[in-house]
Design a protein around this motif. Structure first.
Motif, PDB file in Angstrom:
ATOM      1  N   LEU A 175      32.300  42.299  41.063  1.00  0.00           N
ATOM      2  CA  LEU A 175      32.362  41.304  42.136  1.00  0.00           C
ATOM      3  C   LEU A 175      32.459  39.874  41.614  1.00  0.00           C
ATOM      4  CD1 LEU A 175      32.297  40.975  45.229  1.00  0.00           C
ATOM      5  CD2 LEU A 175      29.812  40.748  45.067  1.00  0.00           C
ATOM      6  N   ALA A 176      31.788  39.578  40.524  1.00  0.00           N
ATOM      7  CA  ALA A 176      31.734  38.203  40.021  1.00  0.00           C
ATOM      8  C   ALA A 176      33.091  37.706  39.529  1.00  0.00           C
ATOM      9  CB  ALA A 176      30.705  38.095  38.901  1.00  0.00           C
ATOM     10  N   GLY A 177      33.965  38.630  39.174  1.00  0.00           N
ATOM     11  CA  GLY A 177      35.285  38.231  38.691  1.00  0.00           C
ATOM     12  C   GLY A 177      35.348  38.194  37.173  1.00  0.00           C
ATOM     13  N   LYS A 178      36.557  38.081  36.660  1.00  0.00           N
ATOM     14  CA  LYS A 178      36.811  38.146  35.226  1.00  0.00           C
ATOM     15  C   LYS A 178      35.955  37.155  34.442  1.00  0.00           C
ATOM     16  CE  LYS A 178      40.604  38.138  31.876  1.00  0.00           C
ATOM     17  NZ  LYS A 178      40.214  39.464  31.347  1.00  0.00           N
ATOM     18  N   GLY A 179      35.302  37.657  33.411  1.00  0.00           N
ATOM     19  CA  GLY A 179      34.520  36.817  32.523  1.00  0.00           C
ATOM     20  C   GLY A 179      33.115  36.499  33.002  1.00  0.00           C
ATOM     21  N   LYS A 180      32.745  36.981  34.200  1.00  0.00           N
ATOM     22  CA  LYS A 180      31.440  36.615  34.759  1.00  0.00           C
ATOM     23  C   LYS A 180      30.522  37.809  34.999  1.00  0.00           C
ATOM     24  CE  LYS A 180      33.153  32.389  36.929  1.00  0.00           C
ATOM     25  NZ  LYS A 180      33.251  31.598  38.178  1.00  0.00           N
TER      26      LYS A 180
END
Length: 295
Positions: A175-180
């Protein structure tokens, strides 16, 4: 055979497979989470008492000894304390063998109720509440328009604990997105470690065209985590957990399903994740996700 009143999409958690379903609401009171398309096109609606009572009469005829009832709709716990109280009494009237009543809830729905009210609802049988927390990371919660903060999760779930209401939490990998994902995993584990959830349920982000986040992804405003990143995020999250609970990762959104209790099964689950990370390619995992037609 008489049919029950169901409107729009009807969802229940996998672990409610043996519960008797009863529609109380349709749609979601919030309906602003960017990633969600579960209730797309369905306006929030309260079921009239006449409908509910008619359905209970049908259930009484076909399932008179139902021991658990699960209220359908995105978040029936949004109803006022008095309305839920009346519903609990009505269910007991028609289904005297019913021991517990489950439902979906948002964190905001719990916030509306005092500890004393929650205790009274527990006395009526409300237990095993399923909460779509998704994350305990404030940046991710705000980005996805969840409508609550991490501290809200902590405060409201502690109220449920004081009222002796068991609850199930959800963690949504990716859910946080790429890299997070790493940050999301550690911050969420830090919140969950202060609680005592009955289960933690794992879902992996699967976007459909009806969701706002899908459109953002198409416009380049949101970049998905790769499948390998999601597995690393999941490994980080489980590694950081130090509470006793049951982990349920057996939904269709998880390419590699798993289930177990921690701390007893923690080492086994982490080993299975490590094997998957090493042996299954990104392309294979991605193909699995793209083949998912519905959650």
């Amino acid at each position: 055979m008489e049919l029950l009143h169901f409107t729009g999409q009807v969802w229940r958690p996998p672990y409610e497979a043996n519960a008797q379903l009863l529609q109380i609401t349709a749609g979601c009171t919030h309906n602003k989470c960017k990633f969600c398309s579960l209730y797309y096109g369905t306006k929030f609606r309260l079921s009239p008492i006449s409908e509910i009572e008619t359905d209970l009469q049908v259930i009484q005829e076909y399932q008179p000894k139902a021991r658990r009832v699960f209220l359908t709709g995105a978040n029936p716990f949004a109803l006022s304390y008095n309305r839920l109280l009346d519903l609990g009494l009505l269910i007991r009237k028609y289904l005297p063998y019913c021991e517990t009543i489950g439902t979906f809830s948002r964190i905001a729905d719990i916030k509306q109720k005092s500890i004393e009210e929650l205790k009274n609802l527990r006395h009526l049988g409300f237990d095993g509440i399923s909460i779509g927390t998704e994350s305990g990371d404030d940046e991710t919660l705000a980005r996805m328009n969840k409508g609550n903060t991490a501290s809200d999760i902590l405060e409201q779930c502690q109220k449920l604990e004081e009222a002796n209401i068991r609850y199930n939490l959800v963690y949504l990998t990716g859910l946080a997105g790429k890299g997070k994902g790493h940050q999301n995993a550690l911050n969420t584990a830090a919140i969950f470690n202060q609680l005592h959830p009955f289960t933690i349920n794992f879902v992996s982000l699967t976007l459909f065209p009806e969701s706002e986040l899908y459109q953002e992804m198409k416009e380049g405003k949101y970049i998905e985590e790769t499948e390998q990143e999601r597995l690393l995020e999941l490994r980080t999250f489980i590694s950081a957990l130090n509470i006793r609970t049951t982990l349920l990762g057996n939904t269709v959104s998880n390419a590699i399903p798993f289930i177990g209790m921690i701390p007893n099964d923690k080492a086994r689950i982490l080993k299975e994740l490590n094997v998957t990370i090493k042996q299954i390619s990104e392309s294979e995992l991605r193909q699995y996700r793209e083949d998912i037609k519905s959650l």
